[in-house]
Design an enzyme around this catalytic site. Structure first.
Site, PDB file in Angstrom:
ATOM      1  CG  ASP A   9       3.180 -14.537   4.679  1.00 35.09           C
ATOM      2  OD1 ASP A   9       3.285 -14.018   5.683  1.00 35.09           O
ATOM      3  OD2 ASP A   9       3.442 -15.611   4.605  1.00 35.09           O
ATOM      4  CG  ASP A 104       7.174 -16.197   4.465  1.00 38.17           C
ATOM      5  OD1 ASP A 104       7.321 -15.352   5.237  1.00 38.17           O
ATOM      6  OD2 ASP A 104       6.301 -16.985   4.503  1.00 38.17           O
ATOM      7  CD  GLU A 105       5.897 -11.356   6.728  1.00 38.17           C
ATOM      8  OE1 GLU A 105       4.766 -10.887   6.920  1.00 38.17           O
ATOM      9  OE2 GLU A 105       6.218 -12.105   7.509  1.00 38.17           O
TER      10      GLU A 105
HETATM   11  N1  DCP Z   1       9.324 -19.054  11.313  1.00 37.22           N
HETATM   12  C1  DCP Z   1      10.193 -19.561  12.310  1.00 37.22           C
HETATM   13  N2  DCP Z   1       9.756 -19.253  13.307  1.00 37.22           N
HETATM   14  C2  DCP Z   1       8.803 -18.198  13.784  1.00 37.22           C
HETATM   15  C3  DCP Z   1       7.744 -18.222  12.689  1.00 37.22           C
HETATM   16  C4  DCP Z   1       8.238 -18.282  11.319  1.00 37.22           C
HETATM   17  O1  DCP Z   1      11.471 -19.857  12.014  1.00 37.22           O
HETATM   18  N3  DCP Z   1       8.276 -18.089  15.063  1.00 37.22           N
HETATM   19  C5  DCP Z   1       9.707 -19.401  10.011  1.00 37.22           C
HETATM   20  C6  DCP Z   1       9.136 -20.598   9.273  1.00 37.22           C
HETATM   21  C7  DCP Z   1       8.058 -20.317   8.111  1.00 37.22           C
HETATM   22  C8  DCP Z   1       8.747 -18.649   7.952  1.00 37.22           C
HETATM   23  O2  DCP Z   1       9.213 -18.204   8.951  1.00 37.22           O
HETATM   24  O3  DCP Z   1       7.762 -21.157   7.218  1.00 37.22           O
HETATM   25  C9  DCP Z   1       7.624 -17.814   7.600  1.00 37.22           C
HETATM   26  O4  DCP Z   1       6.808 -17.449   8.573  1.00 37.22           O
HETATM   27  P1  DCP Z   1       5.333 -17.126   8.417  1.00 37.22           P
HETATM   28  O5  DCP Z   1       4.847 -16.346   9.513  1.00 37.22           O
HETATM   29  O6  DCP Z   1       4.851 -16.372   7.193  1.00 37.22           O
HETATM   30  O7  DCP Z   1       4.756 -18.508   8.372  1.00 37.22           O
HETATM   31  P2  DCP Z   1       4.492 -19.560   7.271  1.00 37.22           P
HETATM   32  O8  DCP Z   1       4.900 -19.122   6.029  1.00 37.22           O
HETATM   33  O9  DCP Z   1       5.158 -20.865   7.680  1.00 37.22           O
HETATM   34  O10 DCP Z   1       2.891 -19.958   7.247  1.00 37.22           O
HETATM   35  P3  DCP Z   1       1.658 -19.025   6.667  1.00 37.22           P
HETATM   36  O11 DCP Z   1       1.088 -19.815   5.555  1.00 37.22           O
HETATM   37  O12 DCP Z   1       0.868 -18.676   8.088  1.00 37.22           O
HETATM   38  O13 DCP Z   1       2.316 -17.842   6.058  1.00 37.22           O
HETATM   39 MG    MG Z   2       4.312 -17.069   5.248  1.00 35.29          MG
END
Ligand code: DCP
Ligand code: MG
Length: 356
Positions: A9, A104-105
């Site tokens: 992720d 991203d995951e």
């Molecule tokens: N995303 C979104 N709306 C959400 C959750 C996430 O648009 N409610 C998008 C933005 C994030 C991406 O998806 O950058 C990936 O989600 P993640 O849950 O993996 O969150 P992040 O990568 O931003 O942070 P982390 O470091 O906690 O994984």
């Molecule tokens: Mg993420």
């Protein structure tokens, strides 16, 4: 046989991309989302911004209040997609057993790659370093013997972490895990559980299977297992889906618009549900009919933005129906298909939630 599953992720994905592409943003509280004060939502926030309590899905307005000096940036979905594709290429250089969960995951089954010389941790580190070399971005990974534990592990020490959950530490980790961090426990279930005094994995562990089934119905058994480190290790390897469609054949030929449209609305709902299950959206809507005389006709239309909601699908299907259906010619079949499929870039939101 025991499997080795990695969950990878990206760290603060959209925000990190923005910081990478624009060095002036590095080290600063960056909030990606709608800039609008009244309607925008936060897609994600850099770790610097998270210190102020800003998080995904929070109204932009609240984020402004918590972090007045935050730098608000609009999402650039095309760029995130491009990077996501690069990351997938890297995964493919290790294994074809990949289950992407979002841009991203993904889960990777690396069972076959592990041997006496190479541990699963080394493989995870190597993938993460390949990602960094290619994209300049950091990620976190979790390794375990099933999927949900790998996912828990990847979130445990974010950012830039590699974490293993194994038989010897699994219960110790699960016991202190806040209940909301169990995959599958969403906001609503979390609230319900907290209301019942179930705060950690240990509280969950202490409940009997019967008790859990009484309290949570069908999901009780899965929760019972999750408290014990038991879960599936089978990846759903994605085949590329070109279209999602549904059709109905009537048991007698129909000509009544209201009746047929009611069926079309139902079909639109079913297509929407299928798209939703896989976090997909599409840009082309097609309506097809077959007349009582077995002639097939169809019409299609490009949408402005990728769509997935049933009312949007029905909106297009409705006008296509009026183009394709001839008056006084009864039909025996109607179907609606969404094609031009792409992965959804934002969860449970539409592009409109991001509009300024
Ligand atoms: N995303 C979104 N709306 C959400 C959750 C996430 O648009 N409610 C998008 C933005 C994030 C991406 O998806 O950058 C990936 O989600 P993640 O849950 O993996 O969150 P992040 O990568 O931003 O942070 P982390 O470091 O906690 O994984
Ligand atoms: Mg993420």
């Amino acid at each position: 046989m025991e499997k080795r599953i990695i969950h990878i992720d990206m760290d603060a994905f959209y925000a990190q991309v923005e910081q990478h592409d624009n060095p002036e943003l590095r080290g600063k509280p960056v909030i990606v989302g709608g800039r609008s004060f009244n309607r925008g939502v936060v897609a994600t926030a850099s770790y610097e911004a998270r210190k102020f309590g800003v998080h995904s899905a929070m109204p932009t307005k609240t984020a402004h209040k918590l972090c007045p000096d935050g730098i608000f940036v609009h999402p650039r979905f095309e760029r995130y997609k491009e990077i996501s594709a690069q990351i997938r290429e890297i995964f493919l250089s290790y294994t074809e057993l990949i289950e992407p969960l979002s841009l991203d995951e993904a889960y990777l089954d690396i069972t076959e790659l592990v041997n006496r010389e190479t541990s699963s941790r080394e493989i995870a580190l190597s993938i993460q370093s390949d990602i960094f070399e290619k994209t300049g971005l950091t990620s976190s990974s979790g390794i375990s013997y099933n999927k949900y534990l790998a996912k828990i592990a990847s979130g445990m020490n974010k950012p830039k972490a590699t974490t293993v959950i194994d038989y010897n530490n699994v219960l110790e980790i699960l016991h202190v895990l806040p209940i909301g961090k169990f995959p599958g426990v969403g906001k609503v279930t979390e609230e319900k559980m907290l209301g019942m005094g179930i705060k950690t994995g240990k509280d969950l562990y202490d409940l009997s299977k019967n008790d859990l089934i009484l309290k949570f119905g069908k999901r009780g058994e899965s929760l019972y297992n999750k408290a014990r480190g038991i879960g599936t290790n089978e990846l759903t390897v994605q085949r590329e889906r070109k279209s999602v469609g549904k059709e109905t054949t009537f048991n007698y030929d129909r000509n009544d618009d209201a009746e047929i449209l009611a069926v079309l609305e139902e079909l639109s709902k079913k297509v929407s549900t299928r798209l939703d299950d896989r976090q997909l959206a599409g840009r082309v809507v097609t309506v097809k009919i077959k007349t009582g005389g077995f002639e097939a006709h169809s019409r299609q239309m490009m949408t402005m933005d990728p769509i997935f909601k049933s009312e949007d699908i029905y909106h297009y299907a409705y006008s296509l129906y009026h183009e394709v259906k001839e008056q006084d010619v009864p039909i025996r079949l109607i179907g609606v298909t969404v094609s031009g499929i792409e992965e959804r870039l934002y969860r449970n939101m539409t592009i409109y939630d991001f509009i300024m």
